[in-house]
Design a protein around this motif. Structure first.
Motif, mmCIF file in Angstrom:
data_model
loop_
_atom_site.group_PDB
_atom_site.id
_atom_site.type_symbol
_atom_site.label_atom_id
_atom_site.label_comp_id
_atom_site.label_asym_id
_atom_site.label_seq_id
_atom_site.Cartn_x
_atom_site.Cartn_y
_atom_site.Cartn_z
ATOM 1 N N MET A 265 0.904 -1.238 0.081
ATOM 2 C CA MET A 265 -0.094 0.069 -0.136
ATOM 3 C C MET A 265 0.864 1.296 -0.031
ATOM 4 O O MET A 265 0.606 2.247 -0.717
ATOM 5 N N ILE A 266 1.903 1.302 0.670
ATOM 6 C CA ILE A 266 2.662 2.424 0.779
ATOM 7 C C ILE A 266 3.336 2.672 -0.694
ATOM 8 O O ILE A 266 3.542 3.739 -1.200
ATOM 9 N N PHE A 267 3.911 1.647 -1.268
ATOM 10 C CA PHE A 267 4.567 1.397 -2.612
ATOM 11 C C PHE A 267 3.535 2.407 -3.645
ATOM 12 O O PHE A 267 3.818 3.038 -4.295
ATOM 13 N N GLY A 268 2.164 1.929 -3.495
ATOM 14 C CA GLY A 268 1.289 2.303 -4.326
ATOM 15 C C GLY A 268 0.964 3.707 -4.181
ATOM 16 O O GLY A 268 0.979 4.502 -5.180
ATOM 17 N N ILE A 269 0.969 4.193 -2.863
ATOM 18 C CA ILE A 269 0.817 5.835 -2.514
ATOM 19 C C ILE A 269 1.971 6.444 -3.188
ATOM 20 O O ILE A 269 1.923 7.425 -3.919
ATOM 21 N N ALA A 270 3.171 5.834 -3.036
ATOM 22 C CA ALA A 270 4.297 6.564 -3.451
ATOM 23 C C ALA A 270 4.174 6.703 -4.888
ATOM 24 O O ALA A 270 4.930 7.580 -5.545
ATOM 25 N N ALA A 271 3.913 5.538 -5.441
ATOM 26 C CA ALA A 271 3.965 5.557 -7.198
ATOM 27 C C ALA A 271 3.004 6.500 -7.690
ATOM 28 O O ALA A 271 2.994 7.043 -8.662
ATOM 29 N N ALA A 272 1.851 6.704 -6.877
ATOM 30 C CA ALA A 272 0.758 7.800 -7.251
ATOM 31 C C ALA A 272 1.309 9.127 -7.229
ATOM 32 O O ALA A 272 1.021 10.055 -8.167
ATOM 33 N N ILE A 273 2.000 9.422 -6.313
ATOM 34 C CA ILE A 273 2.929 10.862 -6.320
ATOM 35 C C ILE A 273 3.782 10.930 -7.219
ATOM 36 O O ILE A 273 4.019 11.886 -7.906
ATOM 37 N N ASP A 274 4.593 9.705 -7.608
ATOM 38 C CA ASP A 274 5.506 9.800 -8.655
ATOM 39 C C ASP A 274 4.743 10.144 -9.952
ATOM 40 O O ASP A 274 5.570 10.970 -10.560
ATOM 41 N N VAL A 275 3.754 9.516 -10.250
ATOM 42 C CA VAL A 275 3.010 9.982 -11.658
ATOM 43 C C VAL A 275 2.540 11.455 -11.501
ATOM 44 O O VAL A 275 2.751 11.915 -12.526
ATOM 45 N N ALA A 276 2.027 11.840 -10.472
ATOM 46 C CA ALA A 276 1.645 13.176 -10.247
ATOM 47 C C ALA A 276 2.572 14.372 -10.619
ATOM 48 O O ALA A 276 2.411 15.405 -10.934
ATOM 49 N N CYS A 277 3.817 14.003 -10.443
ATOM 50 C CA CYS A 277 4.812 14.998 -10.386
ATOM 51 C C CYS A 277 5.533 15.043 -11.654
ATOM 52 O O CYS A 277 6.355 15.932 -11.988
ATOM 53 N N ALA A 278 5.000 14.322 -12.764
ATOM 54 C CA ALA A 278 5.830 14.187 -14.084
ATOM 55 C C ALA A 278 5.356 15.349 -14.613
ATOM 56 O O ALA A 278 6.387 15.976 -15.112
ATOM 57 N N TYR A 279 4.450 15.885 -15.149
ATOM 58 C CA TYR A 279 4.022 17.032 -15.765
ATOM 59 C C TYR A 279 4.798 18.415 -15.146
ATOM 60 O O TYR A 279 5.397 19.098 -15.896
ATOM 61 N N PRO A 280 4.251 18.590 -14.014
ATOM 62 C CA PRO A 280 4.901 19.895 -13.327
ATOM 63 C C PRO A 280 6.396 19.923 -13.523
ATOM 64 O O PRO A 280 6.873 20.857 -13.722
ATOM 65 N N ALA A 281 7.050 18.585 -13.343
ATOM 66 C CA ALA A 281 8.659 18.611 -13.590
ATOM 67 C C ALA A 281 8.991 19.295 -14.928
ATOM 68 O O ALA A 281 10.039 19.761 -15.080
ATOM 69 N N GLY A 282 8.296 18.748 -15.934
ATOM 70 C CA GLY A 282 8.627 19.135 -17.497
ATOM 71 C C GLY A 282 8.261 20.525 -17.632
ATOM 72 O O GLY A 282 9.154 21.308 -18.173
ATOM 73 N N HIS A 283 7.168 20.975 -16.885
ATOM 74 C CA HIS A 283 7.029 22.434 -17.319
ATOM 75 C C HIS A 283 8.066 23.222 -16.560
ATOM 76 O O HIS A 283 8.502 24.389 -17.134
ATOM 77 N N LEU A 284 8.557 22.941 -15.262
ATOM 78 C CA LEU A 284 9.515 23.716 -14.681
ATOM 79 C C LEU A 284 10.944 23.674 -15.316
ATOM 80 O O LEU A 284 11.694 24.630 -15.450
ATOM 81 N N MET A 285 11.264 22.496 -16.062
ATOM 82 C CA MET A 285 12.429 22.301 -16.908
ATOM 83 C C MET A 285 12.462 23.264 -18.004
ATOM 84 O O MET A 285 13.266 23.825 -18.497
ATOM 85 N N ASP A 286 11.432 23.426 -18.563
ATOM 86 C CA ASP A 286 10.975 24.170 -19.835
ATOM 87 C C ASP A 286 11.050 25.636 -19.629
ATOM 88 O O ASP A 286 11.762 26.313 -20.376
ATOM 89 N N ARG A 287 10.774 26.006 -18.470
ATOM 90 C CA ARG A 287 10.712 27.458 -18.028
ATOM 91 C C ARG A 287 11.942 27.923 -17.277
ATOM 92 O O ARG A 287 12.365 29.041 -17.603
ATOM 93 N N PHE A 288 12.522 27.050 -16.434
ATOM 94 C CA PHE A 288 13.542 27.459 -15.646
ATOM 95 C C PHE A 288 14.795 26.743 -15.973
ATOM 96 O O PHE A 288 15.890 27.061 -15.325
ATOM 97 N N GLY A 289 14.804 25.931 -16.904
ATOM 98 C CA GLY A 289 16.027 25.238 -17.087
ATOM 99 C C GLY A 289 16.188 23.827 -16.706
ATOM 100 O O GLY A 289 15.487 23.549 -15.606
ATOM 101 N N ARG A 290 17.116 23.017 -17.057
ATOM 102 C CA ARG A 290 17.237 21.692 -17.008
ATOM 103 C C ARG A 290 17.730 21.394 -15.400
ATOM 104 O O ARG A 290 17.332 20.363 -14.672
#
Length: 414
Positions: A265-290
């Motif tokens: 169950m802990i793994f599953g919750i952590a995996a859900a957070i993992d997925v949720a962070c994907a697009y925001p990370a890409g947006h920040l890299m495009d805006r502020f650099g890698r």
């Protein structure tokens, strides 16, 4: 949102932006890139829990059964050595079709395997296919996606794979309940066929070098040895940091006496957070650099590893696992984006194969290093070692990502 000006980008990146995606932007890639990536991830997620169980059913010792997971990583590392030549010679579309076919054959071997040797052969074939499949899609995105969207495109691709890996075990559990332990492989077979069929609809990008002479891996390493020994080492350590958690979290949950269902169950919750962070990370890299994402993501993982030995209860352990999910999620797409930034216009596929090799080698080394240290030293030492390696990776990425990537050069104005 425009991230950088044209004058700050290499010529090949400006050319690739001129006539690649239409006005629909990344939405035009949903059915041919992101849905297939999610489907492929579902297959991997469904198969992951049953590889060890199938080996045990075939009479393997626990130690040998545990190594089945590492065989997938071994196949990817070996596949990276020649995937660049395959994609460079045959193009992305034919490479995906061939890799999907090989993966399907490997899964069928796993389904009908009468012995551990046949099972391992099937798993190795899937690992080899993963290398070619992943490189073909990475090369395609690096060619057709405009520079201003690149990090979002790569992060979404990584996030789609992670989403599939999260959903896969759930689907696999239902099929396993009906047909038995190898039901996870059945889900993987359907997923691989669907992913290959969807991506086979995509044409090779304009200007593809398919059919031309290719560059050997040795020549690529010789030409780019300085980059691969510096920035590439940071990529390798990021691979170690991201993969070591797959060994650290189960080992520490067992140390705390948690039940398998609670740990899952802990793994599953952590995996859900993992997925949720994907697009925001890409947006920040495009805006502020890698560097704005590359360094914080691995630093978060380093901090989490150092905190794990301090957790003595379910609550604190779950909190640290969530922190790892954030660090790993923000790392989705970093290596693909940086690789696309530094790839030369000539021999792009071959270079990206060598670049993927650095990260995949880290993914293979992470769990193996944790297991090796745990065998000769207290578990706390091996977990702390993961934290130290992650911190070292942060130093390397912080120093060399701005030096080599056009994205950070543009954002810094240099």
């Amino acid at each position: 949102m425009t991230a950088v000006g044209d004058d700050a980008r290499p010529a090949d990146e400006q050319r690739s932006e001129s006539a690649t995606l239409d006005e629909r932007g990344l939405r035009s890639l949903v059915s041919t890139v992101y849905l297939p990536a999610a489907a492929y991830g579902i297959g991997q997620g469904a198969a992951a829990p049953v590889m060890v169980l199938t080996a045990l059913d075939l009479g393997a010792s626990p130690a040998l059964a545990g190594l089945t997971v590492a065989v997938v990583g071994l196949g990817q590392v070996v596949g990276d050595a020649f995937s660049g030549q395959i994609v460079g010679r045959f193009g992305e579309r034919l490479s995906v079709i061939g890799a999907s076919t090989l993966a399907a054959i490997g899964v069928v071997l796993c389904l009908v395997a009468p012995s551990v040797v046949v099972l391992l052969g099937g798993i190795l074939a899937v690992g080899l296919a993963n290398a070619v499949w992943g490189l073909a899609r990475m090369n395609y995105l690096s060619t057709v996606v405009p520079f201003a969207w690149r990090a979002r495109a790569m992060s979404l691709f990584g996030g789609a794979m992670r989403l599939g890996f999260f959903v896969g075990p759930i689907l696999g559990a239902g099929v396993i309940w009906i047909v038995g332990v190898r039901g996870g492989f059945l889900v993987q077979l359907v997923a691989v066929i669907c992913a290959g069929a969807l991506m086979a609809r995509l044409r090779d990008p304009a200007g593809s070098r398919a059919g031309t002479s290719t560059v050997g891996l040795r020549a690529v390493v010789r030409t780019h040895r300085r980059l691969l020994c510096t920035l590439g080492m940071g990529s390798l350590l990021l691979g170690v940091a991201r993969s070591a958690r797959d060994a650290v979290l189960p080992l520490w949950s067992d140390h705390l006496g948690l039940s398998p269902s609670t740990a899952s169950m802990i793994f599953g919750i952590a995996a859900a957070i993992d997925v949720a962070c994907a697009y925001p990370a890409g947006h920040l890299m495009d805006r502020f650099g890698r560097t704005s994402i590359a360094v914080p993501s691995i630093l978060i993982l380093a901090l989490a590893y150092l905190l794990v030995p301090l957790t003595g209860s379910l609550g604190w352990f779950a909190a640290v696992a969530m922190v790892m999910g954030v660090g790993n999620g923000f790392g989705n797409g970093v290596i693909m984006t940086v690789g696309a930034d530094v790839a030369p216009p000539t021999g792009r596929a071959e270079f990206l194969a060598s670049w993927r090799l650095t990260h995949d080698a880290g993914f293979l080394a992470g769990p193996l290093s944790i297991a090796g240290l745990a065998a000769i030293a207290p578990l706390v030492v091996s977990i702390a070692g993961a934290g130290v390696l992650s911190a070292t990776g942060a130093v390397l990425l912080g120093r060399y990502v701005p030096r080599y990537t056009s994205g950070d050069r543009a954002h810094s104005g240099s």
